[in-house]
Design a protein around this motif. Sequence first.
Motif, PDB file in Angstrom:
ATOM      1  N   ARG A 191       0.805  -1.225   0.000  1.00  0.00           N
ATOM      2  CA  ARG A 191       0.000   0.000   0.000  1.00  0.00           C
ATOM      3  C   ARG A 191       0.836   1.272   0.000  1.00  0.00           C
ATOM      4  N   PRO A 241      -1.176   3.184  -4.816  1.00  0.00           N
ATOM      5  CA  PRO A 241      -0.792   3.152  -3.403  1.00  0.00           C
ATOM      6  C   PRO A 241      -1.628   4.110  -2.550  1.00  0.00           C
ATOM      7  N   VAL A 242      -1.782   3.770  -1.258  1.00  0.00           N
ATOM      8  CA  VAL A 242      -2.477   4.662  -0.328  1.00  0.00           C
ATOM      9  C   VAL A 242      -1.565   5.837   0.028  1.00  0.00           C
ATOM     10  N   SER A 305      -2.119   3.186   6.136  1.00  0.00           N
ATOM     11  CA  SER A 305      -2.250   1.888   5.463  1.00  0.00           C
ATOM     12  C   SER A 305      -2.947   0.861   6.353  1.00  0.00           C
ATOM     13  N   ARG A 310      -7.388   2.231   4.569  1.00  0.00           N
ATOM     14  CA  ARG A 310      -7.930   1.404   3.489  1.00  0.00           C
ATOM     15  C   ARG A 310      -9.324   1.880   3.085  1.00  0.00           C
TER      16      ARG A 310
END
Length: 314
Positions: A191, A241-242, A305, A310
């Motif tokens: 992430r 990606p976060v 993350s 999320r």
Amino acid sequence: MTDEALSAGVVAKRLGVAVTTLRTWHQRYGLGPSEHVPGHHRRYTSADLARLEVMRRLTTEGVSPAEAARWARQSPGTLVARGGRRRRDGGGTTIPLGRAGPAARGLARAALRLDGAALSETISCAIAADGVIATWDRLLCPLLVGIGQRYAATGELIEVEHLVSRCVSAALGAAASSAVASTGTAHGPSRVLLSCADEEQHSLPLEALAAALAEAGVGHRMLGARVPPAALLAAVDRTGPVAVVLWSQTRATADPAQLTALLTAPSRPVLVIAAGPGWPARALPVGVVRPADLTEAVSLTVAVSGPLGRQAAS
Ligand code: B12
């Protein structure tokens, strides 16, 4: 007047700069001649010349004149004034470590001996015993900063800097791999995307972050040094990606447009982190976060993350 006292013209010729440049360095940064004999022009001593050599070298390497002058003024002068003569281990060359503990001093001695095996073993044992963050903060940062200071003042220890960098990188890489294997994050989502800015070769702090995230069980992708903006955007687009962490060590690589491009990307990450001393603290695009140290960078990325991050990302 001493034998070594030199006129501005001679100093300019030795350094390969214009006399007007010398005058600017004198007036703006206080790097002028210190020998004064009444009735004569002021003269440069060998210590003045040594400071100016530091100034010339660092500005040629792209360091800003103000920053270079700061290092030049701190330069002990005597080391270069002796003609840059090399001394053997134990013959006086040291790495300044401030208030770092005995472990860092032992590591610095191994570094000066160019003893790669001792360096690797000490770093790996420290990571196993104390974890990545404590080893980076207490052992590796003081050593790296000390090597940088010595290099800035004298132009020496480049070979030490290179060997230490390799050993630190290998130990952090091994720690990250074994943490990934033991926490099982190899099969989970990655992430967090870690990348150096365009043309940025300093990657060790990012490697420390990668190892610390692996230790914390957070999956990540590491793009490493010198990532062109278009390549970074392609990676973001493909992996969603976060959080993205973009490292810049020096002003030369800290173009905020790289951050703006992340913030306006179609698959914008929840968190865009500008990490490293290169980024100008007050001129970052709104929405960018700038952690002060490894601990803060880990906390931010772990937070985003985790389960909340999320949700925000989906
Ligand atoms: C190792 C090293 C290299 C290695 C890097 C290897 C690698 N794989 O990373 C090599 C040899 C490649 C290298 C190259 C160069 N280097 Co160099 N390098 C260093 C050195 C010794 C350590 C770098 C490092 O890892 N720093 C990280 C930590 C230890 O230091 P720090 O950033 O100051 O830490 C602060 C914060 O960043 C924060 N922090 C620490 N860790 C972490 C982690 C995270 C996640 C966060 C958020 C914050 C954080 O806490 C600290 C206190 O505020 C530094 C000295 C120094 N002081 O950094 C010089 C230094 C950065 N290099 C310098 C220079 C000039 C160069 C070169 C231009 C030299 C040349 N002639 O080629 C090139 C640059 C090439 C490029 N375009 O990038 C100068 C930069 C001067 C400036 N201000 O512009 C320095 C400061 C040395 C000096 N005093 O002259 N270098």
